[in-house]
Design a protein around this motif. Structure first.
Motif, short mmCIF file in Angstrom:
data_model
loop_
_atom_site.label_atom_id
_atom_site.label_comp_id
_atom_site.label_asym_id
_atom_site.label_seq_id
_atom_site.Cartn_x
_atom_site.Cartn_y
_atom_site.Cartn_z
N TYR A 108 9.73 3.06 -3.06
CA TYR A 108 10.10 1.71 -3.41
C TYR A 108 11.45 1.17 -2.94
N GLU A 109 12.36 1.88 -3.07
CA GLU A 109 13.52 1.47 -2.55
C GLU A 109 13.86 1.25 -1.23
N ALA A 110 13.28 1.88 -0.48
CA ALA A 110 13.43 1.81 1.02
C ALA A 110 12.59 0.36 1.29
N LEU A 111 11.37 0.34 0.78
CA LEU A 111 10.56 -0.99 1.05
C LEU A 111 11.49 -2.19 0.72
N ARG A 112 11.85 -2.05 -0.63
CA ARG A 112 12.79 -3.33 -1.23
C ARG A 112 13.80 -3.74 -0.29
N ASP A 113 14.48 -2.57 0.09
CA ASP A 113 15.82 -2.73 0.81
C ASP A 113 15.39 -3.45 2.06
N GLY A 114 14.46 -3.09 2.65
CA GLY A 114 14.02 -3.52 4.04
C GLY A 114 13.48 -5.08 4.01
N ASN A 115 13.19 -5.51 2.41
CA ASN A 115 12.70 -6.75 2.19
C ASN A 115 11.08 -6.90 2.71
N TYR A 116 10.41 -6.00 2.73
CA TYR A 116 8.92 -5.81 3.13
C TYR A 116 8.10 -6.41 2.06
N LEU A 117 8.53 -6.28 0.55
CA LEU A 117 7.65 -6.44 -0.42
C LEU A 117 7.53 -7.98 -0.60
N THR A 118 8.66 -8.84 -0.21
CA THR A 118 8.76 -10.06 -0.57
C THR A 118 7.80 -11.12 0.17
N ARG A 119 7.13 -12.08 -0.71
CA ARG A 119 6.21 -13.08 -0.28
C ARG A 119 7.00 -13.99 0.50
N ASP A 120 6.71 -14.31 1.83
CA ASP A 120 7.24 -15.63 2.38
C ASP A 120 6.49 -16.71 1.80
N ALA A 121 7.12 -17.82 1.04
CA ALA A 121 6.47 -18.86 0.31
C ALA A 121 6.53 -19.95 1.20
N ARG A 122 6.98 -19.91 2.48
CA ARG A 122 6.78 -21.22 3.19
C ARG A 122 5.38 -21.53 3.54
N MET A 123 5.10 -22.83 3.17
CA MET A 123 3.60 -22.86 3.63
C MET A 123 3.90 -24.79 4.33
N VAL A 124 2.50 -24.94 5.00
CA VAL A 124 2.58 -26.33 5.59
C VAL A 124 2.64 -27.34 4.45
N GLU A 125 3.43 -28.48 4.96
CA GLU A 125 3.56 -29.46 3.68
C GLU A 125 2.26 -30.34 4.10
N ARG A 126 1.78 -30.95 2.69
CA ARG A 126 0.65 -31.59 2.89
C ARG A 126 0.83 -33.06 3.67
N ALA B 100 0.81 -1.32 0.05
CA ALA B 100 0.05 0.01 0.02
C ALA B 100 0.83 1.18 0.15
N LEU B 101 2.03 1.27 0.95
CA LEU B 101 2.82 2.53 0.75
C LEU B 101 3.25 2.57 -0.74
N LYS B 102 3.79 1.70 -1.34
CA LYS B 102 4.56 1.75 -2.58
C LYS B 102 3.35 2.13 -3.82
N GLU B 103 2.13 1.86 -3.35
CA GLU B 103 1.05 2.64 -4.22
C GLU B 103 0.81 4.10 -4.04
N PHE B 104 0.83 4.20 -2.55
CA PHE B 104 0.71 5.74 -2.05
C PHE B 104 1.86 6.76 -2.44
N ARG B 105 3.15 6.11 -2.39
CA ARG B 105 4.30 7.07 -2.71
C ARG B 105 5.26 6.05 -3.57
N PRO B 106 5.27 6.19 -4.87
CA PRO B 106 6.16 5.15 -5.72
C PRO B 106 7.70 5.29 -5.30
N ASP B 107 7.90 6.61 -4.83
CA ASP B 107 9.24 6.97 -4.57
C ASP B 107 9.97 6.21 -3.29
#
Length: 134
Positions: free
Chosen positions: A99-117, A90-97
């Motif tokens: 993006y760098e700070a959010l990416r560097d903090g690793n806040y935009l990355t989806r944690d792909a770990r899920m429960v194994e079936r 939401a912050l990235k959409e609110f202020r596109p400038d």
């Protein structure tokens, strides 16, 4: 402008395990609500409180935007992770400038770990039944 000015919201969606957080932000005073409750009450642990406010701290917008979150599914730790990603988007959409700070903090990355079936012929995902040779 009329007396009932409407706020313009920016939306972001975050996911973690089975938790889904729909985050909306608008210009404001720093209010942070989760499911209609103050964020400090909803996430009582200090770790979770610092986690959900981390994107705001990284972008230095903590007292300049209001954050409203609807979060469902999974448990509180996963919900806090979903809120972090949704808030960053939401912050990235609110202020596109920002993006760098959010990416560097690793806040935009989806944690792909899920429960194994669970697998057929096993008790759980990897645990098997006791083997007897005789």
């Amino acid at each position: 402008m009329s007396a009932t000015a409407t706020k313009t919201y920016t939306w972001g969606t975050g996911r973690r395990k089975t938790a889904v957080a729909r985050v909306r932000i608008a210009d404001g005073t720093g209010q942070f609500m989760v499911n209609g409750i103050d964020a400090r009450e909803y996430f009582p642990l200090e770790v979770q409180q610092t986690d959900i406010r981390a994107p705001l701290k990284a972008t230095e917008l903590s007292d300049r935007v209001d954050v409203f979150v609807n979060v469902t599914g999974s448990g509180k730790p996963s919900q806090s992770g979903a809120v972090v990603q949704g808030l960053a988007r939401a912050l990235k959409e609110f202020r596109p400038d920002l993006y760098e700070a959010l990416r560097d903090g690793n806040y935009l990355t989806r944690d792909a770990r899920m429960v194994e079936r669970k697998k057929y012929g096993h008790k759980k995902a990897r645990k098997s039944f006791q083997f007897s040779k005789r």
